[in-house]
Design a protein around this motif. Sequence first.
Motif, short mmCIF file in Angstrom:
data_model
loop_
_atom_site.label_atom_id
_atom_site.label_comp_id
_atom_site.label_asym_id
_atom_site.label_seq_id
_atom_site.Cartn_x
_atom_site.Cartn_y
_atom_site.Cartn_z
N VAL A 1 0.84 -1.20 0.00
CA VAL A 1 0.00 0.00 0.00
C VAL A 1 0.87 1.25 0.00
CG1 VAL A 1 -1.72 1.30 1.32
CG2 VAL A 1 -1.94 -1.18 1.11
N ALA A 2 1.93 1.26 0.82
CA ALA A 2 2.83 2.42 0.87
C ALA A 2 3.55 2.63 -0.46
CB ALA A 2 3.84 2.25 2.01
N GLY B 1 4.47 5.75 -5.09
CA GLY B 1 4.83 5.65 -6.50
C GLY B 1 3.80 6.20 -7.46
N ALA B 2 2.52 6.17 -7.09
CA ALA B 2 1.48 6.60 -8.02
C ALA B 2 0.67 7.78 -7.49
CB ALA B 2 0.54 5.44 -8.32
N VAL B 3 0.27 7.73 -6.25
CA VAL B 3 -0.62 8.76 -5.72
C VAL B 3 0.13 10.07 -5.45
CG1 VAL B 3 -2.19 9.32 -3.84
CG2 VAL B 3 -2.21 7.04 -4.81
N SER B 4 1.34 9.97 -4.90
CA SER B 4 2.05 11.22 -4.57
C SER B 4 2.40 12.05 -5.81
CB SER B 4 3.28 10.95 -3.72
OG SER B 4 4.25 10.23 -4.43
N PRO B 5 2.90 11.48 -6.93
CA PRO B 5 3.13 12.32 -8.11
C PRO B 5 1.84 12.86 -8.69
CG PRO B 5 4.21 10.19 -8.39
CD PRO B 5 3.43 10.13 -7.14
N LEU B 6 0.77 12.06 -8.61
CA LEU B 6 -0.51 12.51 -9.14
C LEU B 6 -1.06 13.68 -8.33
CD1 LEU B 6 -2.67 11.93 -11.26
CD2 LEU B 6 -3.69 10.31 -9.67
N LYS C 1 7.76 13.60 -14.43
CA LYS C 1 9.06 13.86 -13.81
C LYS C 1 9.18 15.31 -13.33
CE LYS C 1 11.07 10.59 -16.94
NZ LYS C 1 10.07 10.69 -17.97
N ASP C 2 8.34 16.19 -13.89
CA ASP C 2 8.33 17.58 -13.43
C ASP C 2 7.83 17.71 -12.01
OD1 ASP C 2 9.22 18.29 -15.93
OD2 ASP C 2 7.23 18.90 -16.66
N TRP C 3 7.08 16.71 -11.54
CA TRP C 3 6.48 16.77 -10.21
C TRP C 3 7.26 15.95 -9.19
CZ3 TRP C 3 3.68 20.75 -10.57
CH2 TRP C 3 3.03 21.04 -11.76
N ASN C 4 8.37 15.37 -9.60
CA ASN C 4 9.23 14.64 -8.67
C ASN C 4 10.06 15.62 -7.86
OD1 ASN C 4 8.37 12.18 -9.53
ND2 ASN C 4 10.16 11.72 -10.75
N PRO C 5 10.60 15.17 -6.73
CA PRO C 5 11.53 16.04 -6.01
C PRO C 5 12.71 16.39 -6.91
CG PRO C 5 10.95 14.12 -4.69
CD PRO C 5 10.37 13.92 -6.05
N PRO C 6 13.23 17.62 -6.79
CA PRO C 6 14.32 18.04 -7.68
C PRO C 6 15.57 17.18 -7.50
CG PRO C 6 14.01 19.63 -5.92
CD PRO C 6 12.90 18.63 -5.81
N VAL C 7 16.22 16.91 -8.62
CA VAL C 7 17.44 16.12 -8.59
C VAL C 7 18.62 17.08 -8.43
CG1 VAL C 7 18.90 14.55 -9.90
CG2 VAL C 7 16.42 14.36 -10.06
N GLY C 8 19.47 16.75 -7.51
CA GLY C 8 20.64 17.58 -7.26
C GLY C 8 21.65 16.79 -6.48
N PRO C 9 22.71 17.44 -6.05
CA PRO C 9 23.75 16.71 -5.32
C PRO C 9 23.25 16.10 -4.02
CG PRO C 9 24.24 19.05 -5.39
CD PRO C 9 23.03 18.84 -6.22
N ASP C 10 22.27 16.75 -3.39
CA ASP C 10 21.76 16.22 -2.13
C ASP C 10 20.80 15.05 -2.33
OD1 ASP C 10 23.19 18.10 -0.76
OD2 ASP C 10 21.54 19.54 -0.66
N ARG D 1 7.89 4.40 -7.69
CA ARG D 1 7.37 4.79 -9.01
C ARG D 1 7.74 3.73 -10.05
NH1 ARG D 1 9.81 8.45 -12.65
NH2 ARG D 1 8.34 8.96 -14.26
N TRP D 2 8.93 3.20 -9.99
CA TRP D 2 9.36 2.17 -10.92
C TRP D 2 8.52 0.90 -10.74
CZ3 TRP D 2 11.47 -2.68 -10.19
CH2 TRP D 2 11.96 -3.30 -11.34
N ILE D 3 8.23 0.53 -9.50
CA ILE D 3 7.42 -0.67 -9.24
C ILE D 3 6.02 -0.49 -9.79
CG2 ILE D 3 6.33 -2.01 -7.39
CD1 ILE D 3 8.94 -1.65 -5.80
N VAL D 4 5.44 0.70 -9.67
CA VAL D 4 4.11 0.95 -10.22
C VAL D 4 4.16 0.98 -11.74
CG1 VAL D 4 2.23 2.63 -10.36
CG2 VAL D 4 3.28 2.14 -8.16
N MET D 5 5.16 1.64 -12.32
CA MET D 5 5.25 1.76 -13.78
C MET D 5 5.42 0.41 -14.46
SD MET D 5 7.48 5.17 -14.65
CE MET D 5 8.98 4.34 -14.31
N THR D 6 6.16 -0.48 -13.88
CA THR D 6 6.42 -1.78 -14.50
C THR D 6 5.31 -2.80 -14.23
OG1 THR D 6 7.69 -2.53 -12.59
CG2 THR D 6 8.92 -1.50 -14.41
#
Length: 151
Positions: free
Chosen positions: A26-27, A32-37, A62-71, A85-90
């Motif tokens: 469920v988590a 993977g699906a509900v939070s980006p939506l 991908k615009d709604w994902n957390p920003p990618v950076g060094p941190d 997200r990968w588990i839901v997409m596949t």
Amino acid sequence: MDVQSSDAAQTRRGRHLIAWFQYTIVAVFLLGAVSPLLAAAVGTGDWAGLAGPSRDRYGDPKDWNPPVGPDSVWNPLAWLVEISRWIVMTSLIVLLGFTGALIGFAQLAGQRGNLSRGASANLLAGTLLCAGIAVLLLTPYGGQLRNWLLD
């Protein structure tokens, strides 16, 4: 007497492991699906798009994902969201959902007389949530959600 308490402890451990597995599924679905939506709906203000997510309405997920950076390399939350997200997409979540529902149903059927009300309710809720997630993702809405996440 020692054998009975050992069997009860193993059964309790098995129940806890099944519940942990079910609620992890469920988590994973929620992350993977509900939070980006939801992030896309909040970001665009288009709440009606929750009923039919598409690239036309919300753009690239991908615009709604957390920003990618060094941190983000060392941020465990970013890894959890991306793996989920990968588990839901596949569509692996469908297999996991049916597995969680099947195991929960088998546990409920096998231990029906031995379960307390709380344990029975917990196991039933996890079983229904897993089955619901798997069935939801097999519907046209689930296909549309996965297609949006794949873009």
